[in-house]
Design a protein around this motif. Structure first.
Motif, PDB file in Angstrom:
ATOM      1  N   UNK A   2      -2.500  43.476   9.644  1.00 17.57           N
ATOM      2  CA  UNK A   2      -3.108  43.272   8.334  1.00 17.57           C
ATOM      3  C   UNK A   2      -3.355  44.612   7.644  1.00 17.57           C
ATOM      4  N   UNK A   3      -3.494  44.559   6.333  1.00 13.01           N
ATOM      5  CA  UNK A   3      -3.693  45.771   5.535  1.00 13.01           C
ATOM      6  C   UNK A   3      -5.109  46.319   5.645  1.00 13.01           C
ATOM      7  N   UNK A  27      -4.380  32.105  -3.496  1.00 12.41           N
ATOM      8  CA  UNK A  27      -5.236  33.282  -3.331  1.00 12.41           C
ATOM      9  C   UNK A  27      -5.845  33.314  -1.940  1.00 12.41           C
ATOM     10  N   UNK A  28      -6.321  32.178  -1.459  1.00 10.98           N
ATOM     11  CA  UNK A  28      -6.927  32.133  -0.117  1.00 10.98           C
ATOM     12  C   UNK A  28      -5.911  32.520   0.955  1.00 10.98           C
ATOM     13  N   UNK A  29      -4.681  32.023   0.813  1.00  9.88           N
ATOM     14  CA  UNK A  29      -3.625  32.339   1.776  1.00  9.88           C
ATOM     15  C   UNK A  29      -3.313  33.831   1.769  1.00  9.88           C
ATOM     16  N   UNK A  30      -3.088  34.392   0.591  1.00  8.09           N
ATOM     17  CA  UNK A  30      -2.777  35.820   0.489  1.00  8.09           C
ATOM     18  C   UNK A  30      -3.918  36.681   1.022  1.00  8.09           C
ATOM     19  N   UNK A  31      -5.151  36.318   0.684  1.00  4.57           N
ATOM     20  CA  UNK A  31      -6.309  37.095   1.141  1.00  4.57           C
ATOM     21  C   UNK A  31      -6.434  37.043   2.658  1.00  4.57           C
ATOM     22  N   UNK A  32      -6.243  35.869   3.245  1.00  4.11           N
ATOM     23  CA  UNK A  32      -6.360  35.758   4.706  1.00  4.11           C
ATOM     24  C   UNK A  32      -5.298  36.614   5.392  1.00  4.11           C
ATOM     25  N   UNK A  33      -4.101  36.663   4.803  1.00  6.53           N
ATOM     26  CA  UNK A  33      -3.035  37.495   5.370  1.00  6.53           C
ATOM     27  C   UNK A  33      -3.374  38.976   5.263  1.00  6.53           C
ATOM     28  N   UNK A  34      -3.872  39.406   4.104  1.00  6.04           N
ATOM     29  CA  UNK A  34      -4.229  40.824   3.905  1.00  6.04           C
ATOM     30  C   UNK A  34      -5.349  41.255   4.848  1.00  6.04           C
ATOM     31  N   UNK A  36      -6.082  39.645   7.714  1.00  9.22           N
ATOM     32  CA  UNK A  36      -5.772  39.314   9.103  1.00  9.22           C
ATOM     33  C   UNK A  36      -6.775  38.356   9.720  1.00  9.22           C
ATOM     34  N   UNK A  37      -7.294  37.429   8.902  1.00 10.20           N
ATOM     35  CA  UNK A  37      -8.246  36.424   9.394  1.00 10.20           C
ATOM     36  C   UNK A  37      -7.679  35.032   9.149  1.00 10.20           C
ATOM     37  N   UNK A  38      -8.287  34.060   9.787  1.00  7.88           N
ATOM     38  CA  UNK A  38      -7.827  32.670   9.685  1.00  7.88           C
ATOM     39  C   UNK A  38      -8.048  32.114   8.276  1.00  7.88           C
ATOM     40  N   UNK A  39      -7.097  31.306   7.812  1.00 10.67           N
ATOM     41  CA  UNK A  39      -7.232  30.566   6.566  1.00 10.67           C
ATOM     42  C   UNK A  39      -7.704  29.160   6.904  1.00 10.67           C
ATOM     43  N   UNK A  40      -8.753  28.737   6.240  1.00 16.58           N
ATOM     44  CA  UNK A  40      -9.215  27.355   6.366  1.00 16.58           C
ATOM     45  C   UNK A  40      -9.120  26.738   4.977  1.00 16.58           C
ATOM     46  N   UNK A  41      -8.263  25.742   4.844  1.00 18.36           N
ATOM     47  CA  UNK A  41      -8.018  25.099   3.555  1.00 18.36           C
ATOM     48  C   UNK A  41      -7.740  23.631   3.826  1.00 18.36           C
ATOM     49  N   UNK A  42      -8.726  22.959   4.392  1.00 20.31           N
ATOM     50  CA  UNK A  42      -8.577  21.554   4.736  1.00 20.31           C
ATOM     51  C   UNK A  42      -9.031  20.719   3.550  1.00 20.31           C
ATOM     52  N   UNK A  43      -8.117  19.961   2.968  1.00 19.00           N
ATOM     53  CA  UNK A  43      -8.396  19.254   1.722  1.00 19.00           C
ATOM     54  C   UNK A  43      -8.021  17.776   1.815  1.00 19.00           C
ATOM     55  N   UNK A  44      -8.278  17.056   0.712  1.00 16.11           N
ATOM     56  CA  UNK A  44      -7.844  15.661   0.612  1.00 16.11           C
ATOM     57  C   UNK A  44      -6.341  15.546   0.842  1.00 16.11           C
ATOM     58  N   UNK A  45      -5.593  16.576   0.437  1.00 20.49           N
ATOM     59  CA  UNK A  45      -4.135  16.553   0.607  1.00 20.49           C
ATOM     60  C   UNK A  45      -3.781  16.475   2.114  1.00 20.49           C
ATOM     61  N   UNK A  46      -4.456  17.300   2.937  1.00 25.91           N
ATOM     62  CA  UNK A  46      -4.190  17.265   4.382  1.00 25.91           C
ATOM     63  C   UNK A  46      -4.683  15.947   4.995  1.00 25.91           C
ATOM     64  N   UNK A  47      -5.840  15.499   4.538  1.00 26.13           N
ATOM     65  CA  UNK A  47      -6.372  14.234   5.041  1.00 26.13           C
ATOM     66  C   UNK A  47      -5.414  13.087   4.709  1.00 26.13           C
ATOM     67  N   UNK A  48      -4.851  13.096   3.506  1.00 24.90           N
ATOM     68  CA  UNK A  48      -3.885  12.060   3.107  1.00 24.90           C
ATOM     69  C   UNK A  48      -2.679  12.080   4.044  1.00 24.90           C
TER      70      UNK A  48
END
Length: 191
Positions: A2-3, A27-34, A36-48
């Motif tokens: 990570x940067x 933005x959350x994905x890019x920030x987590x990559x920069x 070097x931490x886990x991305x948590x983005x659990x939404x209605x889309x994933x639940x569906x």
């Protein structure tokens, strides 16, 4: 690699919220990559997807069944409390009270609809109508379930970013600059 590195081996939790089409996931994905931490983005889309339903079906079901919201909201906060992360969700800045930095992303209704159209395709007018319905329904449910007004982000968010003024990389750089300023992260010395 990570940067950036979290200072002093501490844990870091960044909460990012905004309405559909504001760039939360990107933005959350890019920030987590920069960082070097886990991305948590659990939404209605994933639940569906997990339940074999469409997003529209989950939203419709959630109108009369609070378990959909409560599961998504509590599940993602439980995940965020386990380790350093970026939590991206509609209610992240309200639900993850202990977040080290709370970021709210803004965009006009037209810009949001255009982004959703680019991401998913379809008819722009129908997307505008669906997004307006979803915004209204989200606001009603959040108020009913948690007494949260998701339109009242000032005073909750540490920083508010208008996503029409910069692309995702610029937004991430603004967030990182704030994390550096607050002495949470530093440029990774190994890069």
């Amino acid at each position: 690699m990570s940067d950036y590195a979290i200072k002093n081996g501490k844990e870091l939790r960044v909460a990012i919220s905004g309405k559909s089409g504001c760039g939360n996931t990107t933005v959350s994905t890019l920030l987590s990559e920069k960082l070097g931490v886990k991305l948590i983005n659990y939404t209605f889309r994933q639940l569906a997807q997990e339940k074999g339903l469409t997003l529209e079906q989950v939203i419709q079901n959630a109108k009369t069944d609070d378990s959909y919201d409560k599961y998504v909201d509590t599940h993602q906060v439980e995940l965020a409390r386990k380790e350093s992360c970026v939590l991206g969700s509609r209610l992240a800045i309200w639900m993850l009270k202990e977040a080290d930095l709370k970021v709210y992303l803004l965009a006009s209704d037209d810009l949001r609809a255009g982004r959703i159209l680019n991401r998913e395709g379809g008819d722009l007018q129908k997307i505008k109508e669906f997004t307006a319905m979803r915004d209204s329904e989200d606001t009603r449910r959040y108020k009913q379930l948690y007494d949260i007004d998701n339109n009242a982000y000032e005073g909750v968010a540490d920083i508010i970013i208008d996503t029409s003024k910069s692309g995702p990389d610029g937004i991430v750089e603004s967030i990182i600059a704030e994390l550096v300023k607050r002495d949470f992260v530093e440029k990774n010395k190994k890069n």
